[in-house]
Design a protein around this motif. Structure first.
Motif, PDB file in Angstrom:
ATOM      1  N   LEU A 129      -0.556 -11.071  -4.706  1.00 16.16           N
ATOM      2  CA  LEU A 129       0.634 -10.479  -5.321  1.00 16.16           C
ATOM      3  C   LEU A 129       1.487  -9.748  -4.285  1.00 16.16           C
ATOM      4  N   GLN A 130       0.848  -9.054  -3.362  1.00 19.55           N
ATOM      5  CA  GLN A 130       1.591  -8.378  -2.289  1.00 19.55           C
ATOM      6  C   GLN A 130       2.299  -9.394  -1.400  1.00 19.55           C
ATOM      7  N   THR A 131       1.667 -10.531  -1.206  1.00 17.15           N
ATOM      8  CA  THR A 131       2.269 -11.591  -0.408  1.00 17.15           C
ATOM      9  C   THR A 131       3.531 -12.113  -1.089  1.00 17.15           C
ATOM     10  N   LYS A 132       3.471 -12.251  -2.422  1.00 17.29           N
ATOM     11  CA  LYS A 132       4.669 -12.664  -3.164  1.00 17.29           C
ATOM     12  C   LYS A 132       5.799 -11.661  -2.975  1.00 17.29           C
ATOM     13  N   SER A 133       5.470 -10.388  -2.999  1.00 17.70           N
ATOM     14  CA  SER A 133       6.485  -9.347  -2.801  1.00 17.70           C
ATOM     15  C   SER A 133       7.085  -9.435  -1.402  1.00 17.70           C
ATOM     16  N   ALA A 134       6.239  -9.668  -0.409  1.00 18.30           N
ATOM     17  CA  ALA A 134       6.728  -9.783   0.972  1.00 18.30           C
ATOM     18  C   ALA A 134       7.661 -10.977   1.107  1.00 18.30           C
ATOM     19  N   LEU A 135       7.342 -12.061   0.439  1.00 20.11           N
ATOM     20  CA  LEU A 135       8.188 -13.249   0.498  1.00 20.11           C
ATOM     21  C   LEU A 135       9.549 -12.972  -0.139  1.00 20.11           C
ATOM     22  N   ALA A 136       9.557 -12.195  -1.197  1.00 19.74           N
ATOM     23  CA  ALA A 136      10.816 -11.856  -1.868  1.00 19.74           C
ATOM     24  C   ALA A 136      11.729 -11.016  -0.976  1.00 19.74           C
TER      25      ALA A 136
ATOM     26  N   ASN B 141      12.378 -11.583   2.071  1.00 20.38           N
ATOM     27  CA  ASN B 141      12.883 -12.462   3.142  1.00 20.38           C
ATOM     28  C   ASN B 141      12.119 -12.368   4.458  1.00 20.38           C
ATOM     29  N   MET B 142      10.828 -12.136   4.398  1.00 23.89           N
ATOM     30  CA  MET B 142      10.023 -12.166   5.615  1.00 23.89           C
ATOM     31  C   MET B 142       9.697 -13.622   5.952  1.00 23.89           C
ATOM     32  N   ASN B 143       9.241 -13.883   7.162  1.00 24.26           N
ATOM     33  CA  ASN B 143       8.910 -15.216   7.627  1.00 24.26           C
ATOM     34  C   ASN B 143       7.748 -15.791   6.813  1.00 24.26           C
ATOM     35  N   PHE B 144       7.962 -16.975   6.207  1.00 21.44           N
ATOM     36  CA  PHE B 144       6.974 -17.582   5.327  1.00 21.44           C
ATOM     37  C   PHE B 144       5.644 -17.832   6.029  1.00 21.44           C
ATOM     38  N   GLN B 145       5.684 -18.397   7.222  1.00 22.25           N
ATOM     39  CA  GLN B 145       4.448 -18.713   7.941  1.00 22.25           C
ATOM     40  C   GLN B 145       3.652 -17.444   8.233  1.00 22.25           C
ATOM     41  N   ASN B 146       4.316 -16.396   8.673  1.00 25.66           N
ATOM     42  CA  ASN B 146       3.620 -15.136   8.947  1.00 25.66           C
ATOM     43  C   ASN B 146       2.993 -14.556   7.686  1.00 25.66           C
ATOM     44  N   ILE B 147       3.705 -14.653   6.578  1.00 21.65           N
ATOM     45  CA  ILE B 147       3.198 -14.130   5.309  1.00 21.65           C
ATOM     46  C   ILE B 147       1.932 -14.872   4.886  1.00 21.65           C
ATOM     47  N   ILE B 148       1.974 -16.195   4.951  1.00 22.58           N
ATOM     48  CA  ILE B 148       0.813 -16.999   4.543  1.00 22.58           C
ATOM     49  C   ILE B 148      -0.367 -16.766   5.488  1.00 22.58           C
ATOM     50  N   GLU B 149      -0.108 -16.686   6.771  1.00 21.02           N
ATOM     51  CA  GLU B 149      -1.188 -16.409   7.727  1.00 21.02           C
ATOM     52  C   GLU B 149      -1.815 -15.046   7.460  1.00 21.02           C
ATOM     53  N   THR B 150      -0.991 -14.054   7.185  1.00 21.81           N
ATOM     54  CA  THR B 150      -1.499 -12.714   6.894  1.00 21.81           C
ATOM     55  C   THR B 150      -2.350 -12.727   5.635  1.00 21.81           C
ATOM     56  N   MET B 151      -1.872 -13.409   4.591  1.00 17.33           N
ATOM     57  CA  MET B 151      -2.637 -13.487   3.344  1.00 17.33           C
ATOM     58  C   MET B 151      -3.970 -14.200   3.573  1.00 17.33           C
ATOM     59  N   THR B 152      -3.942 -15.290   4.323  1.00 15.43           N
ATOM     60  CA  THR B 152      -5.163 -16.047   4.589  1.00 15.43           C
ATOM     61  C   THR B 152      -6.174 -15.208   5.364  1.00 15.43           C
ATOM     62  N   LEU B 153      -5.723 -14.528   6.395  1.00 14.25           N
ATOM     63  CA  LEU B 153      -6.631 -13.687   7.180  1.00 14.25           C
ATOM     64  C   LEU B 153      -7.185 -12.530   6.353  1.00 14.25           C
ATOM     65  N   ALA B 154      -6.346 -11.938   5.512  1.00 12.08           N
ATOM     66  CA  ALA B 154      -6.804 -10.847   4.658  1.00 12.08           C
ATOM     67  C   ALA B 154      -7.844 -11.367   3.654  1.00 12.08           C
ATOM     68  N   GLY B 155      -7.593 -12.539   3.100  1.00 11.09           N
ATOM     69  CA  GLY B 155      -8.547 -13.126   2.168  1.00 11.09           C
ATOM     70  C   GLY B 155      -9.866 -13.461   2.815  1.00 11.09           C
ATOM     71  N   LEU B 156      -9.820 -14.020   4.004  1.00  8.85           N
ATOM     72  CA  LEU B 156     -11.057 -14.329   4.724  1.00  8.85           C
ATOM     73  C   LEU B 156     -11.834 -13.067   5.063  1.00  8.85           C
ATOM     74  N   ASP B 157     -11.107 -12.018   5.431  1.00  7.91           N
ATOM     75  CA  ASP B 157     -11.748 -10.738   5.730  1.00  7.91           C
ATOM     76  C   ASP B 157     -12.437 -10.177   4.485  1.00  7.91           C
ATOM     77  N   LEU B 158     -11.818 -10.292   3.331  1.00  7.97           N
ATOM     78  CA  LEU B 158     -12.412  -9.798   2.088  1.00  7.97           C
ATOM     79  C   LEU B 158     -13.647 -10.598   1.692  1.00  7.97           C
ATOM     80  N   LEU B 159     -13.673 -11.870   2.026  1.00  6.90           N
ATOM     81  CA  LEU B 159     -14.781 -12.728   1.631  1.00  6.90           C
ATOM     82  C   LEU B 159     -15.960 -12.710   2.604  1.00  6.90           C
ATOM     83  N   LYS B 160     -15.863 -11.957   3.679  1.00  5.80           N
ATOM     84  CA  LYS B 160     -16.975 -11.862   4.645  1.00  5.80           C
ATOM     85  C   LYS B 160     -18.192 -11.259   4.017  1.00  5.80           C
TER      86      LYS B 160
END
Length: 80
Positions: free
Chosen positions: A52-59, A61-80
């Motif tokens: 949900l925070q990633t959706k807000s960041a996209l709204a 006008n932040m860089n899409f690739q950076n947003i998705i990479e950040t979300m992916t890394l955060a998700g992987l960190d949570l799943l460790k």
């Protein structure tokens, strides 16, 4: 795409408690049930929150690739 990620994590969280629930992606049910059994509810909530925070960041006008990479890394960190 981000809406799909949010829905997947929300439904995985719901399946943890409501096994008979109708879901948007029935072909993924087994994977979602398995994930729900392996991940605690706090982590699932944080994953939904991250998406949900990633959706807000996209709204904003932040860089899409950076947003998705950040979300992916955060998700992987949570799943460790």
């Amino acid at each position: 795409m981000l809406d799909v990620v949010v829905i997947l994590w929300q439904e995985t969280l719901n399946l943890k408690y409501l096994d008979n629930q109708t879901i948007a992606f029935p072909k993924l049910r087994d994977v979602m049930v398995q994930t729900a059994s392996q991940v605690d509810e706090v982590t699932l909530l944080r994953l939904v929150e991250t998406a949900l925070q990633t959706k807000s960041a996209l709204a904003s006008n932040m860089n899409f690739q950076n947003i998705i990479e950040t979300m992916t890394l955060a998700g992987l960190d949570l799943l460790k």
